[in-house]
Design an enzyme around this catalytic site. Sequence first.
Site, PDB file in Angstrom:
ATOM      1  N   CYS A  28       0.863  -1.178   0.000  1.00 59.49           N
ATOM      2  CA  CYS A  28       0.000   0.000   0.000  1.00 59.49           C
ATOM      3  C   CYS A  28       0.903   1.232   0.000  1.00 59.49           C
ATOM      4  O   CYS A  28       2.025   1.181  -0.494  1.00 59.49           O
ATOM      5  CB  CYS A  28      -0.961  -0.013   1.187  1.00 59.49           C
ATOM      6  SG  CYS A  28      -0.155  -0.101   2.798  1.00 59.49           S
ATOM      7  N   HIS A 541      23.785 -16.855  13.774  1.00 59.97           N
ATOM      8  CA  HIS A 541      22.562 -17.630  13.540  1.00 59.97           C
ATOM      9  C   HIS A 541      22.856 -19.096  13.867  1.00 59.97           C
ATOM     10  O   HIS A 541      23.580 -19.771  13.136  1.00 59.97           O
ATOM     11  CB  HIS A 541      22.111 -17.483  12.091  1.00 59.97           C
ATOM     12  CG  HIS A 541      20.707 -17.937  11.841  1.00 59.97           C
ATOM     13  ND1 HIS A 541      20.354 -19.257  11.774  1.00 59.97           N
ATOM     14  CD2 HIS A 541      19.557 -17.226  11.648  1.00 59.97           C
ATOM     15  CE1 HIS A 541      19.048 -19.353  11.538  1.00 59.97           C
ATOM     16  NE2 HIS A 541      18.552 -18.138  11.463  1.00 59.97           N
TER      17      HIS A 541
END
Length: 621
Positions: A28, A541
């Site tokens: 949007c 990670h």
Amino acid sequence: MAKDYTLLAKTIVENVGGDENVISLVHCATRLRFEVIDRNKVNFDILKQTEGVITAMEAGGQIQVVIGNKVDQVYDAVLKCSHINSDIQNESKSEKKGVLNTLLETISGIFSPMLGVMCGAGMLKALLILCTTFKWLTPEMGTYRILYAAADSVFNFLPIILGYTAAKKFNCSPFVAMAIAMSLVYPDMTAAFSGGEKLTFLNIPVTLVSYTSSVMPIIISIYVMSKFEKLLKRILPEVCKLFLTPLLELMIMVPATFLVIGPIMDQFGKLLASGYTGLVGINPIIAGGVIGLLWPMAVIFGLHWGFFPIVMNNIATLGKDTLFVITGPNNMAQAGATLGVFLKTKDKKLKELSGSAAFSAVLAGITEPAIYGVTLPYKKPFIIGAIFSGIAGMIVAAAGTAIPTVLGTSLLSLPGYIGPGFVGFVIACAIAYFGSAICTYLFGFNDSMLNKNSEKEENTQLNDEITLKDETLSSIVEGEMIPLEDVKDPTFAGKMMGDGVAFKPKSGCVVSPVDGKVIMVAKTGHAIGLKSNNGAEILIHIGMDTVNMNGKGFDVKVQQGQAVKKGDLLVEVDLQEIADAGYDDIIPVILTNTVAYDQIIPMEYGKKEEQENIIELKVKK
């Protein structure tokens, strides 16, 4: 030279779970809106900490990544650097959503792709009103008529645009959908309605209604068509499917829409519009105040999309709308509250952020940077803005302001509100803007909140001004160091998040490779973000897809914002738990600000002990 958003796009894709986790993507005015298969694969912590992302949230059944004014450029970068595309409709089953989330996600998926052209057309109408008000143009002039055609055609032929976006959402042929919509606004049919003709189809009377600017008839028609299309694709022979499918769809769906779907949804739309006007008519001041007060909360949770069909239906059935007009001054209220913060703060970074956000909100009506970056984190400015939004809503409702188009509220769009109630609307916007600014400046904000507000403190830690220096990283864990390219994950191996190395651990004790601060701790404990005192931004990670373990086997020893020294224990991880869960325990160490360095030189690969050097960093001169 245009800014390259590739690294930002890759980071976003990785942290919404990768290409394979995305069912659909639209954007949007300020947000990327992902529909995903598995919400648990989305790393909100990293998304929120990513430079270029204002915030990330789950709302309306979607993963919403708030970018701001550059969302279209980031959207394009996402499409270029991934296998996601604007037409994607993954057939995999996503996790079940509630009815409200499903409804909001559907509405958003249909309306958000067309929001830009609708706002542009609305602004063009506003400019034409300004031109006729000051007698620069008259409705008889060719210039006016051509420009008005450009502006009004978007709304007049709205069913055609909705047919396309609904088809994309419901995963059926967009061109057949547009053809059905075209039949609803076909000149002969609109003339028949205007002339009051009596039509029949196979001797069945047709109830003619006006479909120009309509919303619900075409959306429901395309939803039914999507089910019919799937049936046809299953039963029709391959040799004639290409032409027979659209033939049967047009032959069945166009009459069905004129005979059944259109008249029913037209009556439903009229009931909805009369219900809304009746509710506001009981006591417009109270209704306007409640709507204006609650609207900021609806915006931050993405619930405002649920009102969009009501607004479009109001325009189609009543020729005007008051709902978005009542809520319009909220833009001014949040802009004013942000201005109050800008005037009050002495913090350099907050002043820069609040100044640009306040300007964007008041000039263009883009409020997400103001809300998520300034007013909401400090709470009081947001509450003050909401209160003045409610006061302004009362004034607008009492003045009876209404406009025949969809128009955002900003300084540039004010001429579009010229007409009945215009003076009241301008007064409401002024009260919302200056009232919020003055109250925020006097008692809604002070710089002591910078230390009291933990979220802002975390963001400040993220953005500390540090002069980058050459640096050497030490080992994070006992084990074998391997090239990042050997990691069996394309995102890490392809260095999409940055350069680095990886470890095959022999021990579960993961330690800090630098002196610095913890800037991110994943809730599941599988990822830690650090920023060294010399400016290196590091992501550790632990394992592949271990986010799915939901923290089992991970014992985090640090918290976000904590200062650490090289060798300090960050996480104790049970490697056997990872193996039993069926996941790879490889640990990538990523330099997320890779672009800041001229050279990233890995030390010799092989077995490493704690405190051994692993990477040498050379900054750009």
